[in-house]
Design an enzyme around this catalytic site. Structure first.
Site, PDB file in Angstrom:
ATOM      1  N   ASP A 139       4.469   3.991  -8.027  1.00  0.00           N
ATOM      2  CA  ASP A 139       4.059   2.626  -8.294  1.00  0.00           C
ATOM      3  C   ASP A 139       2.362   2.604  -8.798  1.00  0.00           C
ATOM      4  OD1 ASP A 139       6.555   1.733  -7.619  1.00  0.00           O
ATOM      5  OD2 ASP A 139       5.966   1.460  -5.646  1.00  0.00           O
ATOM      6  N   LYS A 140       2.044   1.720  -9.123  1.00  0.00           N
ATOM      7  CA  LYS A 140       0.571   1.441  -9.798  1.00  0.00           C
ATOM      8  C   LYS A 140      -0.618   1.979  -8.604  1.00  0.00           C
ATOM      9  CE  LYS A 140      -2.835  -1.974 -11.366  1.00  0.00           C
ATOM     10  NZ  LYS A 140      -2.948  -3.336 -11.649  1.00  0.00           N
TER      11      LYS A 140
END
Length: 322
Positions: A139-140
């Site tokens: 995830d970011k």
């Protein structure tokens, strides 16, 4: 841009009577079964000088199989000069230590400035590999280790290893609430029934297994080490929220600040300002897709994560009787 593939092989005795798609998978293991099956149905496969477009067609020992196909780039993305923290690189794979804030693949709202764009600049030939060789995503705002394939054969073997659960991924996290012992979560994960950008534990989801153990306990938080058996979207975040121990900073899944009673103003301010999920991909272990050598890498705990641990230890020390 496309790459022409020309392959030739003879059906061995071990494949006598088998389906054509199964035989191709054995003859040409550097290519995925789905890709080989597509080439058959598209008329790219010739058996004993006769074009065959049915994957279920049976073959016999000694038949000569030819494949003439094109690997077409799925979508053109721009190569962009961006810093990469490369932990390891050879002719076949890259291992990256991803910082928080970096999106892995272009998508809605993030058309460029991603890890994929950086990979295309670092190694332009990777544009011949689907998804620029990205095998799995973080995830970011999750930090840590990712493996990237630089060639199609490396990608094929790594994807198979991921599916067979032969790649070990270990994480560290800080969750809300005190946990007394480790364990595992074996609950299916799928799209949230009403929040389409969220994932959730749902009966119709895909199997998902997360193992966790307690590394350190604090007054109202727990430092965990986790290991994934599967790799579902947001898996650790969803499973910990399912246990009612969402990760610190993970506002998507309920990880709003939950400071212990009588916490110092400094800790309160720090928890309010911790704007990402406290999750770090700390260790990655796998068999090299070409040499077969067992390899393992560790990524140091990032600064903000260490600061979180330091603040929680100070709080515990200030309240020894709780």
């Amino acid at each position: 841009m496309s790459e022409h593939i020309q392959l030739t092989g003879t059906v061995p005795a071990s494949c006598n009577g088998k389906r054509l798609d199964q035989t191709l998978a054995e003859l040409f293991p550097d290519y995925s079964r789905s890709r080989l099956k597509t080439w058959i149905t598209e008329g790219c496969v010739v058996v004993d000088e006769k074009k065959v477009d049915k994957p279920r067609e049976r073959v016999i020992t000694g038949m000569v199989v030819e494949v003439n196909a094109e690997i077409v780039e799925e979508q053109r993305f721009a190569a962009q000069p961006m810093p990469l923290n490369i932990v390891y690189e050879d002719d076949d794979i890259l291992v990256i230590n991803k910082p928080h804030g970096l999106v892995v693949h272009p998508g809605a709202g993030t058309p460029d400035g991603t890890l994929l764009n950086a990979l295309l600049h670092h190694f332009p030939a990777i544009d011949q590999v689907p998804r620029a060789g990205i095998i799995h995503r973080l995830d970011k705002d999750t930090t840590g280790l990712m493996v990237v394939a630089k060639t199609i054969p490396a990608q094929t073997h790594l994807v198979a290893a991921m599916q067979e659960r032969e790649i070990t991924r270990e994480y560290e996290a800080v969750c809300n609430g005190p946990m007394t012992a480790g364990g595992h979560v074996d609950e299916p994960i799928g799209r949230h029934p009403t929040k389409r950008t969220h994932m959730a534990v749902v009966a119709t989801g895909k199997p998902a297994v997360t193992h966790y153990r307690v590394a350190e306990r604090f007054r109202n938080h727990t430092h965990l080490r986790l290991r994934l058996e599967t790799g579902r979207t947001h898996q650790i975040r969803v499973h910990m929220a399912h246990l009612r121990h969402p990760l610190v900073g993970d506002h998507t899944y309920g990880g709003r600040p939950r400071p212990p009673q009588n916490a110092s103003p400094e800790l309160l301010e720090f928890l309010r300002g911790f704007r990402r999920q406290a999750l770090h991909a700390a260790r990655l272990s796998l068999h090299h897709p070409i040499s077969g050598e067992w390899m393992s890498w560790d990524a140091p705990t990032p600064k903000d994560f260490l600061e979180l641990l330091t603040m929680l230890r100070a709080d515990r020390k200030a309240h020894p009787d709780e």
